[in-house]
Design a protein around this motif. Structure first.
Motif, PDB file in Angstrom:
ATOM      1  N   PRO A 172       2.074  -5.649  11.458  1.00 50.12           N
ATOM      2  CA  PRO A 172       2.432  -4.953  12.054  1.00 50.12           C
ATOM      3  C   PRO A 172       4.056  -5.013  11.652  1.00 50.12           C
ATOM      4  O   PRO A 172       4.855  -2.708  11.640  1.00 50.12           O
ATOM      5  CB  PRO A 172       1.992  -4.094  12.802  1.00 50.12           C
ATOM      6  CG  PRO A 172       1.579  -5.462  13.543  1.00 50.12           C
ATOM      7  CD  PRO A 172       0.926  -6.558  12.728  1.00 50.12           C
ATOM      8  N   HIS A 173       4.416  -5.080  12.276  1.00 49.25           N
ATOM      9  CA  HIS A 173       6.194  -5.503  12.827  1.00 49.25           C
ATOM     10  C   HIS A 173       7.346  -5.909  11.416  1.00 49.25           C
ATOM     11  O   HIS A 173       8.094  -5.150  12.233  1.00 49.25           O
ATOM     12  CB  HIS A 173       6.522  -5.953  13.669  1.00 49.25           C
ATOM     13  CG  HIS A 173       5.840  -5.379  14.965  1.00 49.25           C
ATOM     14  ND1 HIS A 173       5.606  -3.906  15.492  1.00 49.25           N
ATOM     15  CD2 HIS A 173       4.788  -5.985  15.621  1.00 49.25           C
ATOM     16  CE1 HIS A 173       4.807  -4.179  16.507  1.00 49.25           C
ATOM     17  NE2 HIS A 173       4.373  -4.869  16.598  1.00 49.25           N
ATOM     18  N   ALA A 174       6.545  -6.199  10.300  1.00 47.98           N
ATOM     19  CA  ALA A 174       7.257  -6.770   9.586  1.00 47.98           C
ATOM     20  C   ALA A 174       8.058  -5.319   8.103  1.00 47.98           C
ATOM     21  O   ALA A 174       7.416  -4.366   8.335  1.00 47.98           O
ATOM     22  CB  ALA A 174       6.357  -7.654   8.350  1.00 47.98           C
ATOM     23  N   GLY A 175       8.791  -5.448   7.777  1.00 48.13           N
ATOM     24  CA  GLY A 175       9.491  -5.228   6.521  1.00 48.13           C
ATOM     25  C   GLY A 175       8.628  -5.235   5.476  1.00 48.13           C
ATOM     26  O   GLY A 175       7.493  -5.828   5.074  1.00 48.13           O
ATOM     27  N   ARG A 176       8.636  -3.818   4.415  1.00 46.00           N
ATOM     28  CA  ARG A 176       8.297  -4.456   3.073  1.00 46.00           C
ATOM     29  C   ARG A 176       9.364  -4.048   1.940  1.00 46.00           C
ATOM     30  O   ARG A 176      10.607  -3.233   2.192  1.00 46.00           O
ATOM     31  CB  ARG A 176       7.140  -2.901   2.974  1.00 46.00           C
ATOM     32  CG  ARG A 176       7.829  -2.083   3.144  1.00 46.00           C
ATOM     33  CD  ARG A 176       6.632   0.080   3.069  1.00 46.00           C
ATOM     34  NE  ARG A 176       7.286   0.758   3.794  1.00 46.00           N
ATOM     35  CZ  ARG A 176       6.433   1.822   2.505  1.00 46.00           C
ATOM     36  NH1 ARG A 176       5.580   2.035   1.925  1.00 46.00           N
ATOM     37  NH2 ARG A 176       7.491   3.216   2.834  1.00 46.00           N
ATOM     38  N   CYS A 177       8.762  -4.661   1.082  1.00 44.84           N
ATOM     39  CA  CYS A 177       9.237  -3.514  -0.706  1.00 44.84           C
ATOM     40  C   CYS A 177       8.448  -2.646  -0.944  1.00 44.84           C
ATOM     41  O   CYS A 177       7.833  -3.552  -2.361  1.00 44.84           O
ATOM     42  CB  CYS A 177      10.265  -5.099  -0.833  1.00 44.84           C
ATOM     43  SG  CYS A 177      11.147  -3.844  -2.620  1.00 44.84           S
ATOM     44  N   ASN A 178       7.558  -1.325  -0.563  1.00 44.17           N
ATOM     45  CA  ASN A 178       6.733  -1.119  -1.045  1.00 44.17           C
ATOM     46  C   ASN A 178       6.458   0.765  -0.821  1.00 44.17           C
ATOM     47  O   ASN A 178       6.791   0.938   0.171  1.00 44.17           O
ATOM     48  CB  ASN A 178       5.492  -1.698  -0.406  1.00 44.17           C
ATOM     49  CG  ASN A 178       4.546  -1.281  -1.346  1.00 44.17           C
ATOM     50  OD1 ASN A 178       4.170  -0.177  -2.489  1.00 44.17           O
ATOM     51  ND2 ASN A 178       3.201  -1.221  -0.770  1.00 44.17           N
ATOM     52  N   GLY A 179       7.116   1.257  -1.825  1.00 38.94           N
ATOM     53  CA  GLY A 179       7.479   2.583  -2.466  1.00 38.94           C
ATOM     54  C   GLY A 179       6.352   3.140  -3.148  1.00 38.94           C
ATOM     55  O   GLY A 179       6.900   4.635  -3.611  1.00 38.94           O
TER      56      GLY A 179
END
Length: 381
Positions: free
Chosen positions: A141-148
């Motif tokens: 839950p605290h990680a980032g993402r490359c997902n929009g």
């Protein structure tokens, strides 16, 4: 870019099925594979996004070069009757989602390299846009993402909604694995969220009404706009191809547009290399068999069919299939990283109307095919 071994959620099958991914396993193995994940740094994500935006710019230039040349359109094995329709759609820019997935080789240290652009009927959409997002929120839950990707699709539907008819048909083949039906259902969900009404449609149910000179569905409703998960090169070979051209001339909206026959064709790879030789995000490609190590790709193949890897005059790996009669291109061999034994990741960088929108990763052997596994990712650092 690190591959990290992790423990799958004990109820992962039920969780992904609840999100619509009923096609999560094949031949007793998980297709959606959360026993591992890939970890990227923000700088690596930025590099992938920058490369993807640059590749889109190159494709615009290459597309124009092909549109301007009957010789190239013939070299792409595009039927002559479709040349005028492609040119008209390229210039008119009809409403479209304009979605696509750049398949890239990337080792986290050197620039991403283009393998191909899946932009006519791209799949692995739901798992990239939704399933790996909720997985990340649950597990990291605290990680980032490359997902929009989901948000970009909804926004694009809303953007083109004023230019669409009251109802858009969403068509696909009836598939036992339900990969196509899952993708089509998800596109309908994003359309609804963007304010566009849709109805489902099987490709085999499309009929031509000779009296009304239009395509109709199984309920005899006129098809005014259709997003189809069925490649243009197949449509061009159907018995109703002349009627399809007729419908295009009448302004019937087919999505993705007919000019995607250019970008989704592997013949675009030598055109790109000729226009931009030495570009850091391209691999050398040609229509002639090169002297060095190369990957042979049919112009119109899918899921790795009839692709072969040639090294030192020997075929290192190949896949069977029904493609190749239309011709081949040859792309220089890129040494994919192997972070785990037999796991060679290919990055799918999603684009929505020219803008990077997220990534998905598939693992397979040396040739990525329909047995590939989708492995989620996170961003840390």
């Amino acid at each position: 870019m690190i591959r990290r071994t992790i423990t799958p959620r004990p109820d992962w099958q039920a969780r992904v099925e609840a999100e619509g991914l009923v096609w999560h396993s094949a031949d007793g193995r998980p297709y959606w594979d959360e026993s591992a994940c890939y970890v990227f740094t923000p700088d690596q994500v930025a590099e992938i996004e920058t490369a993807s935006a640059e590749l889109y710019r190159l494709f615009l230039a290459a597309g124009q070069a092909v549109v301007d040349s009957d010789v190239l359109l013939d070299r792409f094995a595009i039927p002559r009757p479709f040349h005028a329709a492609i040119r008209a759609a390229w210039e008119a820019e009809p409403p479209a989602l304009n979605i696509g997935r750049f398949d890239l080789g990337y080792d986290g240290r050197t620039p991403p390299k283009l393998f191909e652009f899946n932009c006519d009927t791209p799949t692995a959409l739901l798992e990239a846009a939704v399933v790996q997002w909720t997985w990340k929120e649950t597990v990291f839950p605290h990680a980032g993402r490359c997902n929009g990707l989901h948000e970009a699709l909804v926004a694009k539907w809303a953007d083109i909604a004023p230019y669409l008819p009251a109802t858009v048909h969403v068509a696909h083949v009836e598939d036992d694995a339900r990969e196509d039906s899952v993708t089509a259902a998800y596109l309908r969900d994003t359309a609804r969220a963007g304010g566009v009404e849709t109805v489902p449609l099987l490709i085999d149910a499309i009929c031509w009404d000779h009296d009304r000179r239009c395509f109709v569905d199984a309920d005899d409703r006129r098809i005014a706009a259709c997003w189809k998960l069925y490649p243009w090169e197949w449509l061009a070979q159907e018995a109703f191809a002349p009627m399809l051209l007729d419908s295009l001339s009448q302004g019937i909206l087919w999505m993705e547009p007919v000019w995607k026959m250019i970008w989704s064709n592997k013949a675009i790879l030598p055109v790109l290399w000729e226009l931009f030789p030495g570009h850091p995000n391209l691999l050398p490609a040609s229509f002639a068999i090169p002297a060095g190590d190369a990957v042979a790709k049919p112009l119109l193949s899918r899921e790795g069919a009839n692709v072969s890897i040639r090294r030192g005059g020997t075929i290192l790996a190949e896949r069977e299939g029904e493609y190749g009669d239309e011709g081949y291109v040859y792309q220089s061999l890129y040494p994919l990283p192997e972070p785990a034994a037999g796991c060679f990741p290919v990055i799918g960088s999603w684009m929505v109307d020219g803008t990077p929108a997220g990534i998905g990763i598939r693992e397979d052997g040396l040739i990525t095919g329909n047995s590939a596994r989708f492995v989620p990712h996170i961003v840390e650092g």
